[in-house]
Every structure is written in structure tokens, then in C-alpha cells.
Design a protein around this motif. Structure first.
Motif, PDB file in Angstrom:
ATOM      1  N   SER A 151       1.084  -1.144   0.119  1.00 15.87           N
ATOM      2  CA  SER A 151       0.059  -0.035  -0.121  1.00 15.87           C
ATOM      3  C   SER A 151       0.926   1.282   0.067  1.00 15.87           C
ATOM      4  O   SER A 151       1.081   1.669   1.129  1.00 15.87           O
ATOM      5  CB  SER A 151      -0.779  -0.013   1.155  1.00 15.87           C
ATOM      6  N   PRO A 152       1.379   1.631  -1.129  1.00 11.95           N
ATOM      7  CA  PRO A 152       2.238   2.866  -1.229  1.00 11.95           C
ATOM      8  C   PRO A 152       1.351   4.233  -0.791  1.00 11.95           C
ATOM      9  O   PRO A 152       0.263   4.300  -1.036  1.00 11.95           O
ATOM     10  CB  PRO A 152       2.402   3.083  -2.665  1.00 11.95           C
ATOM     11  N   LYS A 153       2.129   5.063   0.026  1.00 13.19           N
ATOM     12  CA  LYS A 153       1.499   6.001   0.493  1.00 13.19           C
ATOM     13  C   LYS A 153       2.126   7.379  -0.207  1.00 13.19           C
ATOM     14  O   LYS A 153       3.362   7.437  -0.532  1.00 13.19           O
ATOM     15  CB  LYS A 153       2.274   6.297   2.124  1.00 13.19           C
ATOM     16  N   LEU A 154       1.210   8.087  -0.938  1.00 13.04           N
ATOM     17  CA  LEU A 154       1.601   9.137  -1.889  1.00 13.04           C
ATOM     18  C   LEU A 154       1.934  10.607  -1.582  1.00 13.04           C
ATOM     19  O   LEU A 154       1.676  11.264  -2.070  1.00 13.04           O
ATOM     20  CB  LEU A 154       0.345   9.056  -2.999  1.00 13.04           C
ATOM     21  N   ASN A 155       1.607  10.679  -0.050  1.00  5.58           N
ATOM     22  CA  ASN A 155       1.874  12.083   0.414  1.00  5.58           C
ATOM     23  C   ASN A 155       3.379  12.095   1.118  1.00  5.58           C
ATOM     24  O   ASN A 155       3.863  11.621   1.755  1.00  5.58           O
ATOM     25  CB  ASN A 155       0.839  12.334   1.669  1.00  5.58           C
ATOM     26  N   PRO A 156       4.056  13.179   0.449  1.00  4.64           N
ATOM     27  CA  PRO A 156       5.457  13.097   0.637  1.00  4.64           C
ATOM     28  C   PRO A 156       5.675  13.747   1.957  1.00  4.64           C
ATOM     29  O   PRO A 156       6.801  13.306   2.574  1.00  4.64           O
ATOM     30  CB  PRO A 156       6.066  14.381  -0.251  1.00  4.64           C
ATOM     31  N   THR A 157       4.805  14.196   2.764  1.00  7.60           N
ATOM     32  CA  THR A 157       4.776  14.577   4.093  1.00  7.60           C
ATOM     33  C   THR A 157       5.039  13.419   4.831  1.00  7.60           C
ATOM     34  O   THR A 157       5.526  13.585   6.295  1.00  7.60           O
ATOM     35  CB  THR A 157       3.824  15.582   4.728  1.00  7.60           C
ATOM     36  N   TYR A 158       4.548  12.145   4.595  1.00  8.81           N
ATOM     37  CA  TYR A 158       4.557  11.045   5.437  1.00  8.81           C
ATOM     38  C   TYR A 158       6.096  10.350   5.635  1.00  8.81           C
ATOM     39  O   TYR A 158       6.082   9.355   6.277  1.00  8.81           O
ATOM     40  CB  TYR A 158       3.744   9.816   4.763  1.00  8.81           C
ATOM     41  N   TYR A 159       6.785  10.878   4.529  1.00 14.48           N
ATOM     42  CA  TYR A 159       8.162  10.140   4.523  1.00 14.48           C
ATOM     43  C   TYR A 159       9.401  10.270   5.392  1.00 14.48           C
ATOM     44  O   TYR A 159      10.261   9.599   5.648  1.00 14.48           O
ATOM     45  CB  TYR A 159       8.600  10.198   2.991  1.00 14.48           C
ATOM     46  N   LYS A 160       9.081  11.362   6.357  1.00 14.82           N
ATOM     47  CA  LYS A 160      10.360  11.834   7.149  1.00 14.82           C
ATOM     48  C   LYS A 160      11.523  11.820   6.596  1.00 14.82           C
ATOM     49  O   LYS A 160      12.711  11.366   7.090  1.00 14.82           O
ATOM     50  CB  LYS A 160      10.443  10.824   8.511  1.00 14.82           C
ATOM     51  N   ASN A 161      11.485  12.355   5.473  1.00 15.60           N
ATOM     52  CA  ASN A 161      12.602  12.377   4.430  1.00 15.60           C
ATOM     53  C   ASN A 161      12.795  13.658   3.600  1.00 15.60           C
ATOM     54  O   ASN A 161      11.675  13.706   2.692  1.00 15.60           O
ATOM     55  CB  ASN A 161      12.706  11.036   3.745  1.00 15.60           C
ATOM     56  N   GLU A 162      13.863  14.438   3.686  1.00 14.23           N
ATOM     57  CA  GLU A 162      13.794  15.753   3.225  1.00 14.23           C
ATOM     58  C   GLU A 162      14.091  15.578   1.529  1.00 14.23           C
ATOM     59  O   GLU A 162      13.411  16.331   0.839  1.00 14.23           O
ATOM     60  CB  GLU A 162      14.868  16.603   3.684  1.00 14.23           C
TER      61      GLU A 162
END
Ligand code: SF4
Length: 281
Positions: A151-162
Motif C-alpha cells: 500500500s504505497p503512501k503518496l503524500n511526501p509529508t509522510y516520509y520523514k525524508n527531506e
């Protein structure tokens, strides 16, 4: 090596995707590498190893750290308490993010004396399937069918990665994972891959762009977004908002030819840990 935190073990049913309704032994592993705002297992994430109590085989309480017991004892715990009591053929590994614990997954899949289990499903966000050797986890399944529910998460803010700034960066992560890991897993092992996307109106363009970026993507399921529980004092209002979310997702599926997946657990087992809803127990 990450220590494996087991936060929940319950007999229940699969709530979503291709095998919805199947009786499963759900094993939840704590902690996740992402931080999604709609996460319904936040209570199982951000657990610190030092806060997890010592494992006691005579009085098992969750969470526990798997490495504190022999793997044989863990299997015995599963058999004595669940697998010998219920007609369950599927283990459902979920989290958090189970692939934080690749050694544990490999041990479980390759374990020979687990004959009553015919299927192992693994719920994952897919980001950690990023290694040329990942297929080795599924080398010896001993007749078990392995199903990865990605289930890919498509919101960049979820990634904790700059470095992940937009949908293009997320697609790149998965294209790279497809090359390094997913293709080999499918080619070399008896593993099925199912794709699941959480839908919201804002995400529609990104879902379509993501799916179009892959040639090999089969078995696509679109699931409704869970409304934020904190916004609803009354259960009826939450259910009503969830129904609206389901109908919007169904519209999107009809328009684009995708398969809708219900999320039965959202409205059936609505509270945090759901321990009180053990089926048949
Ligand atoms: S990837 Fe899954 S478990 Fe991790 S934070 Fe997002 S919804 Fe929660």
C-alpha cells in the motif's frame, strides 16, 4: 539488526483487499518508517525497546520483544493459544511496517513445522523492499503461498525524508524498488503482489500517475480514506462520514476501471487495539 517488537496477536478476519473476510491470525509488529496522518495503528508505532516489558512465557503480555525467546517457543505460543484452537490457515503480518524486521519474516516463512498455515500475507508500505537480496526471504516457503499487500503512501509529508518532496520522488522510490527487489521476488519465488491505494479526492491524480508509472502492476485495489476519528464525538457521525468516503471511492473506481476494496475493520473494530473483538474467542 532491529529487535522485533510484537504488539498484537489476535484471531480475526482480513479486513481489506483481495482476501477480505478470510480468517487470519493477525500478528502486528510495532513501529514504522513512515508517519501517515490517517494511520489507524499509531498506538503500535514509536515504541521504544526500553519501554517494552521482559517476555514471560508463563504469562505472555503484549507487547514483547521476539528475540527474548527461542523462535520455537514463539511458534509454540502461536500454536497453543491460537493455531490449535481455531481453523485458521493464514497468518497476516501487519504493523507498523513488518519489513523493518526482515530476519523475522524470513524465519517465519521458512519455518518447516507450521503445517496448518497455507498462506502468509504481509501488509507493507513497500518502501523497504529495496534490496537485491529481498527475494531470499521467500526462498523456502514449504508450500505456503506468500502474498505481499503493498500500500504505497503518496503524500511526501509522510516520509520523514527531506529528499522526498513530491509524487515524482515517491514514484522514483518505487521504480527503484521494482528494479532491485519486486521483479526478482515475483520471478524467483512463489509470491503474489497486490497493490492497494487509499483514495481521497485530493489523491486521485497521484494515484493514476503512480499506477501509470509501472508496467507490471496487477491486482490493484482502491480503498476509502478513514475520516479522522478525533473529529467525531458520536460513532454514527463517524460511520456516516466513512460511508461518504466509500461512495466517493466507488465513483473513482467506476470512472477509472479500478476495483474497490472495502475496509471492514474500520467500522467493525473501530477502537484503538480491537482486542475485545476476538472472533470466536
Ligand atoms: S505506513 Fe501504515 S503503519 Fe506506517 S504510518 Fe503509514 S498507515 Fe501507519
Amino acid at each position: 539488526m532491529n529487535k522485533t517488537i510484537v504488539t498484537q496477536v489476535i484471531p480475526t478476519i482480513q479486513g481489506e483487499g483481495i482476501s477480505v473476510g478470510t480468517p487470519v491470525l493477525l500478528i502486528r509488529l510495532g513501529n514504522c518508517n513512515l508517519n501517515c496522518d490517517f494511520c489507524d495503528s499509531k498506538w503500535a508505532n514509536n515504541l521504544k525497546i526500553t519501554e517494552v516489558p521482559q517476555f514471560d512465557i508463563n504469562n505472555v503480555s503484549l507487547p514483547f520483544i521476539l528475540e527474548e525467546i527461542d523462535f520455537e517457543n514463539f511458534i509454540k505460543y502461536l500454536k497453543d493459544n491460537f493455531l490449535n484452537k481455531f481453523e485458521i490457515r493464514t497468518i497476516l503480518l501487519t504493523g507498523g511496517e513488518p519489513f523493518l524486521y526482515k530476519d523475522f519474516i524470513s524465519k517465519l516463512v521458512n519455518y518447516t513445522d507450521l503445517k496448518q498455515i497455507t498462506n502468509i500475507e504481509i501488509e507493507t508500505n513497500g518502501t523497504l523492499l529495496n534490496n537485491n537480496d529481498d527475494y531470499k526471504m521467500f526462498n523456502y516457503c514449504w508450500g505456503k503461498i506468500i502474498q505481499l499487500n503493498i500500500s504505497p503512501k503518496l503524500n511526501p509529508t509522510y516520509y520523514k525524508n527531506e529528499k522526498i518532496k513530491d509524487i515524482k520522488d515517491i514514484i522514483e522510490v518505487f521504480v527503484s524498488n521494482e528494479v532491485k527487489s519486486l521483479k526478482t521476488i515475483i520471478e524467483k519465488t512463489p509470491t503474489e503482489i497486490i497493490w492497494k491505494f487509499v483514495h481521497s479526492k485530493e489523491m486521485e491524480k497521484d494515484i493514476i500517475n503512480f499506477i501509470r508509472s509501472f508496467n507490471t502492476m496487477n491486482h490493484i485495489y482502491i480503498m476509502p480514506l478513514t475520516p479522522a476519528r478525533a473529529n467525531y464525538t458520536f460513532e454514527g457521525n463517524f460511520i456516516s462520514a466513512f460511508k461518504t468516503s466509500c461512495l466517493e471511492t466507488i465513483d473513482f473506481c467506476i470512472k477509472n476501471g479500478f476495483t474497490f476494496s472495502p475496509r471492514e475493520h474500520i467500522w467493525l473494530f473501530n477502537q484503538t487495539k480491537r482486542d475485545e473483538y476476538i472472533m470466536g474467542g
